[in-house]
Design a protein around this motif. Structure first.
Motif, PDB file in Angstrom:
ATOM      1  N   GLU A 195       0.829  -1.207   0.000  1.00  0.00           N
ATOM      2  CA  GLU A 195       0.000   0.000   0.000  1.00  0.00           C
ATOM      3  C   GLU A 195       0.864   1.259   0.000  1.00  0.00           C
ATOM      4  O   GLU A 195       0.600   2.207  -0.762  1.00  0.00           O
ATOM      5  N   GLN A 196       1.868   1.293   0.846  1.00  0.00           N
ATOM      6  CA  GLN A 196       2.724   2.472   0.935  1.00  0.00           C
ATOM      7  C   GLN A 196       3.571   2.635  -0.321  1.00  0.00           C
ATOM      8  O   GLN A 196       3.808   3.757  -0.778  1.00  0.00           O
ATOM      9  N   LEU A 197       4.016   1.514  -0.886  1.00  0.00           N
ATOM     10  CA  LEU A 197       4.807   1.581  -2.116  1.00  0.00           C
ATOM     11  C   LEU A 197       3.991   2.186  -3.253  1.00  0.00           C
ATOM     12  O   LEU A 197       4.503   2.975  -4.059  1.00  0.00           O
ATOM     13  N   ALA A 198       2.710   1.852  -3.324  1.00  0.00           N
ATOM     14  CA  ALA A 198       1.834   2.368  -4.378  1.00  0.00           C
ATOM     15  C   ALA A 198       1.614   3.871  -4.262  1.00  0.00           C
ATOM     16  O   ALA A 198       1.250   4.528  -5.245  1.00  0.00           O
ATOM     17  N   GLN A 199       1.854   4.434  -3.081  1.00  0.00           N
ATOM     18  CA  GLN A 199       1.630   5.859  -2.852  1.00  0.00           C
ATOM     19  C   GLN A 199       2.875   6.716  -3.101  1.00  0.00           C
ATOM     20  O   GLN A 199       2.798   7.943  -3.063  1.00  0.00           O
ATOM     21  N   LEU A 200       4.021   6.094  -3.377  1.00  0.00           N
ATOM     22  CA  LEU A 200       5.255   6.851  -3.579  1.00  0.00           C
ATOM     23  C   LEU A 200       5.209   7.648  -4.882  1.00  0.00           C
ATOM     24  O   LEU A 200       4.677   7.185  -5.893  1.00  0.00           O
ATOM     25  N   ASP A 201       5.819   8.828  -4.866  1.00  0.00           N
ATOM     26  CA  ASP A 201       5.950   9.607  -6.095  1.00  0.00           C
ATOM     27  C   ASP A 201       6.909   8.920  -7.065  1.00  0.00           C
ATOM     28  O   ASP A 201       6.703   8.945  -8.280  1.00  0.00           O
ATOM     29  N   ASP A 202       7.984   8.333  -6.529  1.00  0.00           N
ATOM     30  CA  ASP A 202       8.953   7.584  -7.336  1.00  0.00           C
ATOM     31  C   ASP A 202       8.805   6.110  -6.982  1.00  0.00           C
ATOM     32  O   ASP A 202       9.225   5.661  -5.927  1.00  0.00           O
ATOM     33  N   ARG A 203       8.175   5.356  -7.879  1.00  0.00           N
ATOM     34  CA  ARG A 203       7.861   3.954  -7.580  1.00  0.00           C
ATOM     35  C   ARG A 203       9.104   3.091  -7.407  1.00  0.00           C
ATOM     36  O   ARG A 203       9.025   1.977  -6.868  1.00  0.00           O
ATOM     37  N   TRP A 204      10.261   3.578  -7.878  1.00  0.00           N
ATOM     38  CA  TRP A 204      11.493   2.790  -7.757  1.00  0.00           C
ATOM     39  C   TRP A 204      12.153   2.943  -6.384  1.00  0.00           C
ATOM     40  O   TRP A 204      13.010   2.160  -6.019  1.00  0.00           O
TER      41      TRP A 204
ATOM     42  N   GLY B  88      14.095   0.581 -17.263  1.00  0.00           N
ATOM     43  CA  GLY B  88      13.973  -0.602 -16.430  1.00  0.00           C
ATOM     44  C   GLY B  88      13.534  -1.782 -17.270  1.00  0.00           C
ATOM     45  O   GLY B  88      12.693  -1.644 -18.158  1.00  0.00           O
ATOM     46  N   MET B  89      14.099  -2.948 -17.000  1.00  0.00           N
ATOM     47  CA  MET B  89      13.735  -4.168 -17.718  1.00  0.00           C
ATOM     48  C   MET B  89      12.606  -4.873 -16.962  1.00  0.00           C
ATOM     49  O   MET B  89      12.471  -4.723 -15.744  1.00  0.00           O
ATOM     50  N   THR B  90      11.800  -5.639 -17.660  1.00  0.00           N
ATOM     51  CA  THR B  90      10.763  -6.422 -16.999  1.00  0.00           C
ATOM     52  C   THR B  90      11.141  -7.902 -17.002  1.00  0.00           C
ATOM     53  O   THR B  90      11.845  -8.376 -17.902  1.00  0.00           O
ATOM     54  N   VAL B  91      10.659  -8.621 -16.002  1.00  0.00           N
ATOM     55  CA  VAL B  91      10.882 -10.057 -15.875  1.00  0.00           C
ATOM     56  C   VAL B  91       9.533 -10.751 -15.983  1.00  0.00           C
ATOM     57  O   VAL B  91       8.714 -10.672 -15.060  1.00  0.00           O
ATOM     58  N   LEU B  92       9.264 -11.369 -17.131  1.00  0.00           N
ATOM     59  CA  LEU B  92       7.970 -11.990 -17.380  1.00  0.00           C
ATOM     60  C   LEU B  92       6.828 -11.028 -17.066  1.00  0.00           C
ATOM     61  O   LEU B  92       5.795 -11.400 -16.501  1.00  0.00           O
ATOM     62  N   GLY B  93       7.029  -9.771 -17.418  1.00  0.00           N
ATOM     63  CA  GLY B  93       5.997  -8.758 -17.234  1.00  0.00           C
ATOM     64  C   GLY B  93       6.096  -7.969 -15.948  1.00  0.00           C
ATOM     65  O   GLY B  93       5.458  -6.925 -15.815  1.00  0.00           O
ATOM     66  N   TYR B  94       6.880  -8.418 -14.963  1.00  0.00           N
ATOM     67  CA  TYR B  94       7.042  -7.708 -13.695  1.00  0.00           C
ATOM     68  C   TYR B  94       8.239  -6.759 -13.788  1.00  0.00           C
ATOM     69  O   TYR B  94       9.312  -7.160 -14.267  1.00  0.00           O
ATOM     70  N   ASP B  95       8.067  -5.519 -13.322  1.00  0.00           N
ATOM     71  CA  ASP B  95       9.194  -4.583 -13.369  1.00  0.00           C
ATOM     72  C   ASP B  95      10.031  -4.622 -12.094  1.00  0.00           C
ATOM     73  O   ASP B  95      11.067  -3.972 -12.010  1.00  0.00           O
ATOM     74  N   ASP B  96       9.593  -5.400 -11.100  1.00  0.00           N
ATOM     75  CA  ASP B  96      10.347  -5.588  -9.853  1.00  0.00           C
ATOM     76  C   ASP B  96      10.696  -4.265  -9.180  1.00  0.00           C
ATOM     77  O   ASP B  96      11.768  -4.122  -8.576  1.00  0.00           O
ATOM     78  N   HIS B  97       9.778  -3.298  -9.251  1.00  0.00           N
ATOM     79  CA  HIS B  97      10.051  -2.006  -8.625  1.00  0.00           C
ATOM     80  C   HIS B  97      10.096  -2.116  -7.107  1.00  0.00           C
ATOM     81  O   HIS B  97      10.623  -1.223  -6.435  1.00  0.00           O
ATOM     82  N   ASP B  98       9.574  -3.255  -6.571  1.00  0.00           N
ATOM     83  CA  ASP B  98       9.591  -3.415  -5.123  1.00  0.00           C
ATOM     84  C   ASP B  98      10.965  -3.800  -4.584  1.00  0.00           C
ATOM     85  O   ASP B  98      11.144  -3.943  -3.377  1.00  0.00           O
ATOM     86  N   HIS B  99      11.962  -3.944  -5.469  1.00  0.00           N
ATOM     87  CA  HIS B  99      13.347  -4.020  -5.003  1.00  0.00           C
ATOM     88  C   HIS B  99      14.317  -3.329  -5.966  1.00  0.00           C
ATOM     89  O   HIS B  99      15.461  -3.702  -6.094  1.00  0.00           O
ATOM     90  N   GLY B 100      13.815  -2.281  -6.613  1.00  0.00           N
ATOM     91  CA  GLY B 100      14.704  -1.409  -7.370  1.00  0.00           C
ATOM     92  C   GLY B 100      14.837  -1.683  -8.840  1.00  0.00           C
ATOM     93  O   GLY B 100      15.581  -0.991  -9.541  1.00  0.00           O
ATOM     94  N   GLY B 101      14.110  -2.691  -9.349  1.00  0.00           N
ATOM     95  CA  GLY B 101      14.126  -2.946 -10.780  1.00  0.00           C
ATOM     96  C   GLY B 101      15.447  -3.465 -11.302  1.00  0.00           C
ATOM     97  O   GLY B 101      16.381  -3.775 -10.559  1.00  0.00           O
ATOM     98  N   HIS B 102      15.525  -3.581 -12.639  1.00  0.00           N
ATOM     99  CA  HIS B 102      16.721  -4.054 -13.329  1.00  0.00           C
ATOM    100  C   HIS B 102      16.942  -3.128 -14.525  1.00  0.00           C
ATOM    101  O   HIS B 102      16.122  -3.106 -15.446  1.00  0.00           O
TER     102      HIS B 102
END
Length: 410
Positions: free
Chosen positions: A33-42, A215-229
């Motif tokens: 929930e808090q991650l979704a509210q960030l201005d910078d999702r990364w 940012g690269m995606t992994v099978l459609g996930y951007d993994d922003h919840d740990h900084g992406g790739h």
């Protein structure tokens, strides 16, 4: 043969299990929930609940458990393996809460191993206290990076500086603006022996010429919840010669030293993730009715649950043996076992996740359960730290030599 853990490991396990049940698991939904509210999702590490978890982890002595020696918790590989498994049950949140998340763990190990006192003060200390994040830049889009000697990024000495030119991708965590430092692997001498051409150097995020493209995606996930790739480039990036890690030509050896412990960490966390998947599969099987009876009474589902338990118990024993060997005979002596767990773990856990998804029906593919994201992450492990095929080839070569030597000795 003693299969028990020592007193310190048992005490830490008890503390960690209590931390997981009382703090981490209840915080998972809050984190989202808090991650979704960030201005910078990364910028995932700025989520308030993570800061609260980190404070609690430090209070409980569950901090930097991965790092041996005085700079870390002083644990052996075997001791940490038992704890890494528990953290894997909440793989997105628990390792970060304890400052035990990749790629920072490997980068801290490198800085601890070969960093100068100045480099440790400037970068290792803030990483150990989770003030900043970091990234490890090795993989490149233009070459088969499964063979690290292919790396083409140029690191050229120019007076008191080095100048970097090249392109990297799949650089984990690099989309996070708090990833302030990059450990970059490139070639300082393309004419040297193929394992002495590479070097590692520190590059600060805001250095002119360093561009983060996407940012690269992994099978459609951007993994922003740990900084992406990220995919990024170095165009005449100039850094002081004092930023070199170790000496020129040490890069390949340092990379191998970095990957050994990282593989055991990944494997133990993956076992914890598989335990979470079995937990979810059993709960779903108990509550869901199909053809007049619970899924838990269907033969095929019971077969999956039984097979999952057998496979995870086998895998755990192999991983713990590997950790024990790393402690007793060193990473080189445990090389065969390290390769074996790197081959076996993703395949085993992927199989369990597949059955857990199937038990959940269409819901298993959705965002309502964590299983789809879990399997995307585990599928990545068949590439991370070297693809399956590279490890199988090396393991087979070693086995062929061992068997030939045995025949010759008869």
């Amino acid at each position: 043969m003693d299969f028990g853990f020592d007193k310190r490991t048992e005490e830490l396990r008890e503390a960690l299990l209590d931390f997981m049940d009382g703090h981490v698991r209840p915080a998972e939904a809050v984190f989202d929930e808090q991650l979704a509210q960030l201005d910078d999702r990364w910028a995932w590490d700025s989520v308030p609940v993570l800061g609260e978890l980190r404070a609690e982890a430090r209070r409980r002595g569950l901090w930097n458990l991965f790092l041996p020696g005085e700079e870390g918790a002083g644990l052996t590989n075997l001791q940490y393996a038992a704890l890494a498994e528990i953290s894997g049950r909440s793989i997105r949140l628990a390792p970060a809460a304890m400052n035990c998340a990749a790629p920072d763990t490997g980068n801290m190990e490198v800085l601890s191993l070969v960093g100068t006192e100045e480099q440790k003060t400037q970068w290792l200390e803030p990483l150990l206290s989770a003030e900043i994040r970091s990234s490890f830049a090795m993989t490149e889009p233009a070459v088969a990076s499964s063979d690290a000697t292919n790396i083409e990024t140029a690191i050229v000495r120019d007076g008191d500086d080095y100048v970097l030119n090249g392109r990297k991708w799949w650089i984990t965590g690099a989309m996070n603006p708090n990833a302030k430092i990059f450990i970059v692997m490139g070639k300082t001498d393309p004419t040297a022996d193929r394992h002495r051409q590479q070097s590692m150097i520190l590059v600060e995020r805001d250095t002119p010429g360093l561009t983060i493209h996407r940012g690269m995606t992994v099978l459609g996930y951007d993994d922003h919840d740990h900084g992406g790739h990220a995919e990024l480039s170095f165009d005449d990036v100039r850094v002081p010669a004092s930023n070199l890690l170790g000496g020129e030509g040490d890069g390949f050896a340092v990379a191998q030293a970095r990957l050994g412990p990282g593989r055991i960490h990944h494997c133990m966390r993956a076992i914890g993730l598989a335990e979470r998947a079995i937990e979810l599969m059993c709960a779903r099987a108990d509550e869901r009715i199909a053809f007049g009876k619970p899924l838990a009474e269907q033969g095929v589902i019971r077969d999956w649950i039984a097979e999952s338990r057998v496979r995870i118990e086998q895998l755990r024993l192999l991983v713990l043996k590997t950790a024990w060997l790393m402690d007793t005979v060193g990473n080189k002596g445990a090389h065969t076992e390290i390769q074996a767990i790197k081959i076996a773990t993703p395949a085993t856990v992927e199989w369990i996740l597949d059955k857990a998804i199937q038990t959940h029906g269409a819901g298993g593919l959705s965002q309502d359960f964590p299983l789809a994201q879990m399997i995307a992450g585990i599928r990545t492990l068949r590439f991370a730290d070297g693809p399956d095929e590279v490890h199988k080839n090396a393991l087979a070569r070693t086995e062929l030599r061992r068997q030939a030597a045995a025949r010759a000795g008869r």
